[in-house]
Write a protein that holds these residues in place. Structure first.
Motif, mmCIF file in Angstrom:
data_model
loop_
_atom_site.group_PDB
_atom_site.id
_atom_site.type_symbol
_atom_site.label_atom_id
_atom_site.label_comp_id
_atom_site.label_asym_id
_atom_site.label_seq_id
_atom_site.Cartn_x
_atom_site.Cartn_y
_atom_site.Cartn_z
ATOM 1 N N UNK A 126 0.792 -1.342 -0.088
ATOM 2 C CA UNK A 126 -0.079 -0.014 0.073
ATOM 3 C C UNK A 126 1.108 1.536 0.086
ATOM 4 N N UNK A 127 0.470 2.291 -0.862
ATOM 5 C CA UNK A 127 1.685 2.907 -1.388
ATOM 6 C C UNK A 127 1.155 4.072 -1.592
ATOM 7 N N UNK A 128 1.948 5.098 -0.142
ATOM 8 C CA UNK A 128 0.786 6.781 -0.799
ATOM 9 C C UNK A 128 1.550 7.515 -1.177
ATOM 10 N N UNK A 129 1.537 8.267 -2.072
ATOM 11 C CA UNK A 129 2.731 9.727 -3.046
ATOM 12 C C UNK A 129 1.308 10.967 -3.014
ATOM 13 N N UNK A 130 2.742 11.649 -1.607
ATOM 14 C CA UNK A 130 1.955 12.701 -1.410
ATOM 15 C C UNK A 130 2.317 13.530 -2.880
ATOM 16 N N UNK A 131 1.469 15.171 -2.284
ATOM 17 C CA UNK A 131 2.107 16.231 -3.411
ATOM 18 C C UNK A 131 3.556 16.179 -3.819
ATOM 19 N N UNK A 132 4.057 16.222 -5.198
ATOM 20 C CA UNK A 132 5.151 16.379 -5.105
ATOM 21 C C UNK A 132 5.988 15.015 -5.364
ATOM 22 N N UNK A 133 5.596 14.611 -4.223
ATOM 23 C CA UNK A 133 6.560 13.956 -4.170
ATOM 24 C C UNK A 133 6.661 12.725 -5.313
ATOM 25 N N UNK A 134 8.725 11.775 -5.140
ATOM 26 C CA UNK A 134 8.892 10.686 -6.199
ATOM 27 C C UNK A 134 9.168 9.906 -5.486
ATOM 28 N N UNK A 135 8.545 8.465 -6.202
ATOM 29 C CA UNK A 135 8.699 7.673 -5.892
ATOM 30 C C UNK A 135 9.326 6.382 -6.716
ATOM 31 N N UNK A 136 10.429 6.011 -6.857
ATOM 32 C CA UNK A 136 11.200 4.816 -7.917
ATOM 33 C C UNK A 136 10.828 3.645 -6.922
ATOM 34 N N UNK A 137 10.355 2.440 -7.784
ATOM 35 C CA UNK A 137 10.201 1.231 -7.321
ATOM 36 C C UNK A 137 10.211 0.487 -8.013
ATOM 37 N N UNK A 138 12.122 0.167 -8.207
ATOM 38 C CA UNK A 138 12.242 -0.778 -8.408
ATOM 39 C C UNK A 138 12.238 -3.034 -7.980
ATOM 40 N N UNK A 139 11.453 -3.385 -9.074
ATOM 41 C CA UNK A 139 11.227 -5.118 -7.994
ATOM 42 C C UNK A 139 11.813 -6.450 -9.282
ATOM 43 N N UNK A 140 12.502 -7.036 -8.779
ATOM 44 C CA UNK A 140 13.559 -8.282 -9.086
ATOM 45 C C UNK A 140 12.648 -9.044 -8.882
ATOM 46 N N UNK A 141 12.606 -9.730 -9.104
ATOM 47 C CA UNK A 141 11.235 -11.296 -8.190
ATOM 48 C C UNK A 141 12.236 -12.267 -8.878
ATOM 49 N N UNK A 142 12.786 -13.580 -8.717
ATOM 50 C CA UNK A 142 13.621 -14.101 -8.887
ATOM 51 C C UNK A 142 13.958 -14.971 -8.133
ATOM 52 N N UNK A 143 12.255 -15.675 -7.492
ATOM 53 C CA UNK A 143 11.775 -16.522 -6.658
ATOM 54 C C UNK A 143 12.529 -18.146 -7.096
ATOM 55 N N UNK A 144 12.212 -19.495 -6.363
ATOM 56 C CA UNK A 144 12.805 -20.519 -6.775
ATOM 57 C C UNK A 144 11.998 -21.114 -7.738
ATOM 58 N N UNK A 145 12.621 -21.847 -8.757
ATOM 59 C CA UNK A 145 11.611 -22.046 -9.814
ATOM 60 C C UNK A 145 10.615 -23.407 -9.396
ATOM 61 N N UNK A 146 9.674 -23.557 -8.332
ATOM 62 C CA UNK A 146 8.801 -24.315 -7.990
ATOM 63 C C UNK A 146 7.914 -23.414 -6.953
ATOM 64 N N UNK A 147 8.141 -22.360 -7.063
ATOM 65 C CA UNK A 147 7.591 -21.435 -5.919
ATOM 66 C C UNK A 147 6.782 -20.013 -6.926
ATOM 67 N N UNK A 148 5.315 -20.497 -5.537
ATOM 68 C CA UNK A 148 4.054 -19.641 -6.174
ATOM 69 C C UNK A 148 4.534 -18.083 -5.989
ATOM 70 N N UNK A 149 4.734 -17.135 -6.705
ATOM 71 C CA UNK A 149 4.776 -15.238 -6.614
ATOM 72 C C UNK A 149 3.512 -14.377 -6.988
ATOM 73 N N UNK A 150 2.484 -14.254 -5.778
ATOM 74 C CA UNK A 150 1.701 -13.384 -5.948
ATOM 75 C C UNK A 150 1.311 -12.186 -5.361
ATOM 76 N N UNK A 151 1.459 -11.356 -6.544
ATOM 77 C CA UNK A 151 1.976 -10.194 -5.737
ATOM 78 C C UNK A 151 0.764 -9.146 -6.203
ATOM 79 N N UNK A 152 0.549 -8.018 -5.499
ATOM 80 C CA UNK A 152 -0.797 -7.091 -5.370
ATOM 81 C C UNK A 152 0.023 -5.707 -4.773
#
Length: 436
Positions: free
Chosen positions: A210-236
């Motif tokens: 849950x991300x809140x960016x106020x007036x004039x703010x800046x968020x850079x969000x880099x996501x690197x998903x390298x889970x195991x090959x038998x894993x389940x990754x369910x992201x919201x």
């Protein structure tokens, strides 16, 4: 510990009941009410099936059929983490590890959610929509921990790493961290998120942001998903951007047997911006789904989305992107593009870009392309003395690097570039790509 021997929604609902009164925040009535509301929403919805339009191309039956248990993380996990050169928050099996984290001396607050719960009533659950999204409901009833980031007005927070590891286990653990981020007016933050786990371990990682960016703010969000090959990754991810603010997201899906990256962003004030870009790198047997929903709820806002997918072997990629332009959102500028490169005749891509426009003064476009490696480009490289396998590898790398080069933040770009290069080398692409 709660023993779980059943599968499907009943197993998770049973775990919720078994842990009642023992989860973090159990003494806070509002937290228990949030968990109960989420549990009821999950009971009603269960795991979405392919009859649900938003899940038409992704089947969660393998997740529903797996027997999951509570993580049994020990305190002496042998993790070879490189020395921290910048602030870092580490989570093992969804639980914060203070001994592996470096969060001292910051000009902002970064703390684990389990400790901070008494102060989070206005924030926790403010953006998530469990009644609409089953996986958010699952997270809401079973979250134990997460990272809470609060950046005051005008503070340039720099770079923060969020690292999540799963551990080797003879059982299939499931963990559901809830991460909260709030940037004050004019603040900035670069969050570099990494998720990884053992190659052969089966587990479920179901984070909600849950991300809140106020007036004039800046968020850079880099996501690197390298889970195991038998894993389940369910992201919201849920993000709300106020006037003049910017939310910049780049997600690289390169791991997990089944991955879903779902992002909901609302542009709520004039001149707000959102960039949602990414790449999906899929090898044989992998399924990755990127689903985005961008709500232009104010005038003079702009958005850009570019997602690229490379598929080898018998893999399947999905891109679903919806741009909603409300009547009030005049002078909207929205762009969306999905491109896929098939390296195998058995690979499959499903692409569904959507525009829903209720304003009349807008500039919006979308598109999708699917193709193979260009035979003329391969011929050109081979005519210069480059072997066939190396020529194919050069073209694949160029396709991927183009996506990463669009990332504005140098810290995120650096992390992604290494992961992209490592992926196609590990798949054996440099030694021979399947002819499509």
């Amino acid at each position: 510990m709660t023993a779980v021997t059943s599968t499907g929604p009943a197993a998770f609902l049973g775990r919720h009941e078994g842990l009642r009164g023992r989860m973090p925040g159990a003494s806070l009535p509002w937290v228990e009410a949030l968990r109960d509301r989420s549990a009821e929403a999950f009971r009603v919805q269960g795991f979405p099936t392919r009859r649900v339009e938003a899940w038409k191309y992704t089947d969660l039956a393998p997740v529903s059929a797996t027997v999951f248990g509570e993580p049994l993380t020990g305190v002496d996990d042998a993790l070879a983490l490189p020395p921290a050169t910048r602030p870092r928050a580490v989570f093992i099996d969804g639980r914060f590890r203070a001994d592996l984290s470096t969060l001292e001396g910051l000009a902002y607050t970064a703390e684990n959610l389990a400790w901070a719960l008494p102060e989070l009533e206005p924030r926790l659950g403010a953006l998530a929509r469990p009644e609409e999204h089953s996986l958010a409901a699952l997270n809401g009833m079973l979250f134990e921990d997460g990272l809470v980031i609060t950046v005051p007005d005008g503070v340039a927070a720099g770079v923060l790493e969020l690292v999540s590891f799963a551990t080797e286990s003879d059982r299939a653990p499931a963990f559901h961290p809830r991460h909260l981020v709030r940037l004050g007016a004019g603040a900035s933050l670069t969050l570099v998120e990494t998720a990884a786990g053992p190659t052969r371990a089966r587990y479920l990682h179901n984070p909600v942001f849950e991300i809140e960016v106020a007036e004039g703010a800046r968020m850079s969000h880099g996501r690197l998903q390298q889970e195991g090959r038998e894993a389940f990754f369910l992201s919201t991810v849920y993000a709300r951007v106020q006037a003049g603010g910017t939310y910049d997201n780049f997600t690289l899906n390169a791991g997990a047997k089944l991955a879903r990256n779902e992002i909901h962003v609302a542009l709520c004030g004039p001149k707000a911006e959102c960039h949602m870009n990414g790449a999906q790198l899929l090898a044989d047997g992998q399924h990755a789904d990127t689903t985005t929903a961008l709500d232009h709820a104010a005038p003079d806002c702009s958005s850009r989305q570019t997602y690229k997918t490379v598929l080898s072997g018998k893999s399947r990629g999905v891109f679903q992107g919806k741009i909603l332009v409300r009547q009030v959102a005049q002078k909207t500028d929205g762009y969306q593009m999905n491109q896929a490169l098939l390296l195998s005749p058995e690979a499959e891509i499903d692409s569904k870009p959507q525009l829903e426009i209720y304003a009349d003064d807008v500039k919006c476009s979308h598109g999708a392309t699917v193709g193979e490696l260009d035979a003329e480009q391969i011929f050109f490289l081979r005519s210069r003395g480059i072997p066939l396998e190396q020529a194919r590898a050069i073209l694949v790398e160029a396709f991927l690097v183009e996506a990463v080069d669009a990332v504005a933040d140098e810290h995120i770009r650096e992390a992604l570039s290494g992961a992209v290069t490592g992926w196609w080398q590990r798949q054996g692409i440099a030694g021979g790509i399947e002819a499509a």
